[in-house]
Design an enzyme around this catalytic site. Structure first.
Site: not given
Lengths: 233, 233, 233, 233
Positions: C29-30, C46-47, C75-77, C96, C98, C121, C172, C230
């Site tokens: 995630g990132n 990344s990583g 990040s690779s993304d 992002h 998973h 909501d 994905h 709210y």
């Protein structure tokens, strides 16, 4: 100091394991620890939250279900414990929980099929599920009769309580036992894990076959009996 | 200090990761770390609770499965580790767990379909599930034969243990491996996550198609091989 | 001190929220945080494991995806983030993950139906699921094209990225965004909760109808727009 | 010190239980505690994260829904609480959550069948699910009408709010109540556990029968009424 100090400590420690193992919500569970020489067991007081438990609050009860020591009322399931101790002379710990997956199988009135080696490491048959009790048993001395419902179901299936240390009571929830209270708690956690994996197994493959005999025997014998080679003893 | 101190520390640290990653209940798992120069591996002692583990308690075993150093009995799965180390020269860590979702797929005797990029980030094929072993293998040297069951299934499927670092053993549970014990533990956690997501995927869409080849290749190559660009190396 | 200190801190804090909210395993995630005045965003390297992250390790990248400051690889993304920032001028945070249930819906290539008020909501339509990308997009600049796959799917469905701050990318995993990195993380957690409840809803009642329009409008307007009541603003 | 100090403390403590019991994500829940003598209740302020809550921030509201004390806006669900307090004179605590499993049953518009004794320990009927509200109620004073939707469904089913302290509002989420705010929170946790076990029960056995009357009566009477023998009172 109480002459029952040892089992009070054992029962306290074992009860405190239940929330740590995520086996109980609020007070929905209880553990007892027996002293065969003195003919009594120590059990959780009824309805007391785990965070308020102490060794001193454990209640001492004899195998006929009469309170021997303690100012609090014992667990409402005390008569079930008493019946099992009285009839099964070689067990010294009993646990009752409403753990999520085991209780779901009990509510589904379905024995848990033996699908894998995690199961076979602990018992060689499906985890039995006693049918719901007859109305007259329920309306009578309910918890006392629950003990006999368990014993009778073992008799009907020809099971030994020394080899199978757990049961589901249909529509209700699981009971487990063992040579010590600690072992009975261990069995409750194993049962919950096996119950979850069995449900997932059938969701993945509704036709999943049961474990074959050779694997059942092999895994059980790794941990039990004369040829056991698991662990350090 | 033992000349095996490094792998004992590696094995200890890797074993202690299992409960932290929620991959084991009680003692249902073990990790080993190999030293190729000395021809041995360090492995968890059998049946010892994680909270009682220490570096010193790790057992040193050679690739024929004989204990070289250590006063405790090694994991009951030691022969499986030994066979894998002996036959697959480039792995230095092995993990065995009964993690919930991976074990459920093993019990269902079903390979885990490659449904998404989380899976493809780590391997390009379904996670294989070896069939339950033949009776004569089970009744013989069971854990030793388990190693060959794994190796034979890779051979049958034409898989490389360098590209696919995990397997389910049918009716039993997963094994994973890697260049280090730490990587093998990482693979066990990835396997458990992928196993859970694959079950959920099929519950949402029983006809969910597998990932297409272009995505499989792209994601695997992001993390592996000459063109990898994930991470800092 | 870096002139990007503020977004580096925002990105760091937001990234550290992911493991706390159980939205990531390992480094899957990132999060990025944008500074529109300076035309850049800060993103996770990344990583790098979350426990080793620091404000200083955040990488500064411009909206064309070029690294501006930082010694680590982003990040690779990163290209996906850059495309979204470049095309959607009013978002300042992207996430992002998973996460388990959202990823399962993405793997099932299924939009998440709007079944209840928890969903309404936050958005008034099904949570969209972009189809898997075309092979030429995957083999080309994959992460860059992923950004356009997201944008194109919003265009096809006639959705506004200001009203719908989340999407699944088929096969994905999810992406979410918002006016701040913190809001984007919030959206990722909401998505995961809604994804789980939607699956459970269909398991209980496979014919569960979607929420009716009047309830959708009411709940969305409680939290959004001129008449919102709210919260404290 | 506020003359409402006692209920502010009760409401604060009860609200803080929700995240501890894993019943809320972010601010998706609220608890109130009533003082019948003063004709008011204390309730969580709208949209304030639990970690920022304090006794002082609780808002005091009368049974017509008007704020009496407090600088923050009360929960957006305040009118629902007010209607229930005004019409059901013997409840002093109300909880609203979007807890995962209970909300899934609400979204599925399905009452939770009474499958076991965990359920029967707390109520003797299926956990009711009110239908989604009529459009004119939704477009009008929505939260106020939600209170009447709950009350009307109890009237239709002939249920007593003293015996059944929980309901699902279709497409929305659960409400629970009790003699104290603490009891209402307890009921929310019980509801969530029962909701999960009921779903699992039907997954194991789609034809699982409901609990029979004799067991329902026995378990309910163990904990409630003149002959109750659970707990210490």
């Amino acid at each position: 100091m109480s002459k029952y100090q040892t089992i009070k400590e054992q029962a306290y420690e074992a009860n405190m394991q239940l929330p740590q193992l995520n086996l109980v919500l609020f007070t929905f569970g209880n553990v007892s620890a027996a002293d065969r020489d003195q003919g009594v067991f120590a059990i959780k007081p009824s309805g007391v939250p785990y965070e308020q438990l102490s060794v001193e609050k454990m209640v001492i009860v004899d195998f006929d279900g009469h309170t021997v020591e303690g100012s609090l009322r014992p667990s409402s399931d005390t008569q079930t414990h008493a019946v099992l101790y009285k009839n099964w002379a070689d067990i010294n710990g009993i646990v009752h929980t409403h753990s999520t997956y085991a209780t779901a199988w009990a509510q589904a009135q379905t024995a848990i099929p033996i699908f894998g080696t995690t199961h076979a490491d602990h018992l060689t048959v499906d985890i039995p599920c006693a049918p719901p009790m007859a109305d007259e048993m329920i309306k009578g001395n309910y918890e006392y009769e629950t003990g006999f419902q368990i014993i009778n179901h073992f008799t009907e299936l020809g099971l030994s309580h020394k080899e199978v240390e757990m049961i589901l009571v249909g529509n209700h929830a699981p009971f487990t036992w063992g040579k010590t209270a600690e072992k009975a708690v261990y069995n409750s956690a194993v049962l919950e894990a096996v119950a979850q994996m069995a449900l997932l197994t059938r969701q993945i493959n509704p036709q999943a076959p049961k474990l074959k005999d050779s694997l059942i025997q092999k895994h059980f014998e790794r941990k039990h009996g004369a040829g056991a080679y698991y662990g350090q003893e």
